[in-house]
Design a protein around this motif. Structure first.
Motif: not given
Length: 491
Positions: A154-158, A173-179, A200-205, A212-213
């Motif tokens: 889902n492209a809206r889940y960032t 914070a944990a999800a961003l660190s993993v990403a 699910t938002h965090l999962l897709h983010a 993206e990166n």
């Protein structure tokens, strides 16, 4: 004039510029356009020797971001272009400006040496593969956002769209660190919490950020229901090898609603081996559930221990301030401005589910738009009277929703769940799916199963379509509102 002076007068590039021409083409093919513009467009070559390329960057922030996330990529591209290991150093020059670029982002000049490089074509590692190509052909296009065999996200889940509060700050914070550093921070990452709170938002983010990166990394996102269905199909069609390869050769595996593996020993066995294969290969695994591993009663001990070996974090129902922030962010996309008193009214009465919180705002905004009325508190109280009713809500079941939908539209359950695609029937089916999503904690695959075992993407399309039509067609709005009222109140 000496030879070096003659070269400069002729407009030929320096060694550092030649290296950066090679690198920038290959590098741009490996990052998104947004990433290129944000961090690399202002980079310029300064000097180069046998084992070091020095680049200028326009700010300390750009230096920090490139060193933290992309320096290894730059080194790899440089090694591919030169065939030798070279280090890269960054120097901040605040007055630096992006060099003149053509549409490919390559340095350009009228000098003969520069034209030579403009005519060259590059492979993904920066090596010249065709010097005879026409300048009009330009550089190769960047790779697609994800591979053909990858599942859509889902492209809206960032992360940018995720509203952070005390209830979800650590999970975010944990999800961003993993990403940012897949398989290096927390592996596995296990996020649990009630339905509609943002798991699910965090999962897709995470998946969107990695794609993206880190475009070269293979991301696969799957619900547990889909994983189970594919597993059963693989056994039935004797394609287990392809099934195993599909899930064991990805770089990031995102699994939603792992609690549905309860009481499914064969599925747990397969996922256990998939987990071990990915973990042993240093691939990232992210899992969501409605409860922590220790509370999934029939989960095998060996699988539970694997989940517990990583980071376990939860998301809680948002407090009032976070609910208000979520509504304000959602209200930015509405056609008419929504006052703070309306947002506070909604946030006060919808407490436990972000999905229902956003659904309430959609209903109020759509009603005002359809009736060309001002968004007032009185209007919000009228439209959301079923939410603030003092009596206890009915227990909402799939049968209740399906029966109410069929009664309203005059179709049978067999019609609604069947394959007929007559327009009135399709609309009724889509309205039912939308109401299902708003009033229950069922996932998209679970809703699809209630409507005759359809693909979950059909439900996603239906929810998004009805959400949009509610703001454009009075009839659709009235049908959705009446159906919700009947289901909640029984009258």
């Amino acid at each position: 004039m000496d030879e070096e002076g003659n070269r400069e007068a002729e407009g030929l590039v320096t060694g550092a510029e030649q290296l950066w021409i090679l690198c920038s083409s290959a590098l741009r093919a490996q990052v998104s356009e947004a990433t290129w513009r944000a961090w690399f467009e202002g980079v310029a070559p300064l000097k180069a020797d046998d084992d070091l390329l020095v680049l200028s960057v326009p700010s300390s922030l750009a230096k920090e971001r490139i060193e933290g996330r992309y320096l290894d990529m730059v080194r790899d591209v440089l090694a591919g272009a030169t065939g030798a290991d070279m280090d890269v150093a960054l120097e901040v020059h605040a007055d630096a400006r992006p060099a003149d670029t053509d549409s490919a982002g390559l340095l350009s000049s009228s000098g003969g040496g520069w034209q030579e490089h403009e005519r060259a074509q590059y492979d993904p590692h920066g090596s010249i593969v065709d010097r005879r190509a026409s300048p009009r052909n330009g550089p190769p296009p960047p790779p697609s956002r994800f591979r053909p065999d990858e599942t859509p996200l889902n492209a809206r889940y960032t992360f940018e769209a995720f509203v952070i509060g005390a209830s979800n700050r650590f999970a975010h914070a944990a999800a961003l660190s993993v990403a940012e550093t897949p398989a290096r921070s927390y592996n596995p990452l296990f996020v649990h919490g009630d339905a509609g709170l943002g798991k699910t938002h965090l999962l897709h983010a995470i998946g969107n950020y990695v794609r993206e990166n880190f475009p070269a990394r293979h991301v696969r996102s799957v619900s547990t229901e889909t994983f189970m269905n594919e597993f059963v199909d693989a056994i039935r069609t004797n394609t287990s090898t392809a099934f195993k390869r599909r899930y064991r050769e990805c770089d990031v595996l995102l699994v939603d609603d792992i609690q549905f593996m309860e009481n499914k020993e064969g599925l747990q066995e397969e996922f256990f081996h998939t987990f071990n294969s990915l973990y042993g290969a240093s691939k990232q695994i992210v899992i969501t559930s409605d409860r922590p591993p220790k509370s999934i009663a029939t989960l095998e001990d060996r699988l539970r221990s694997r989940f517990l070996s990583g980071l376990i974090t939860d998301v809680q129902p948002p407090e009032l301030e976070t609910r208000l922030a979520i509504l304000r962010k959602k209200a930015e996309g509405e056609r008419a401005p929504v006052s703070n008193e309306i947002l506070e009214f909604i946030a006060t009465h919808v407490k436990d589910n972000i999905r229902e919180l956003e659904g309430a705002l959609i209903r109020v905004s759509a009603f005002a738009s359809l009736n060309d009325e001002a968004l007032t508190l009185e209007l919000a109280e009228k439209v959301l009277s079923d939410i603030v009713a003092a009596d206890q809500p009915r227990q909402i079941t799939p049968k209740l929703i399906l029966d109410a939908t069929c009664t309203m539209f005059g179709f049978s359950v067999e019609d609604i769940c069947g394959t007929n695609r007559r327009r009135p029937l399709v609309t009724a089916r889509q309205v039912g799916m939308y109401v299902f999503r708003e009033l229950t904690d069922f996932s998209y695959p679970a809703i699809a199963r209630e409507f005759g075992g359809r693909d979950h993407t059909t439900v996603i399309h239906a929810v998004e379509k009805i959400s949009g039509l509610m703001k454009e067609r009075r009839q659709i709005y009235d049908q959705v509102s009446e159906l919700i009222h009947v289901i909640k109140t029984g009258r």
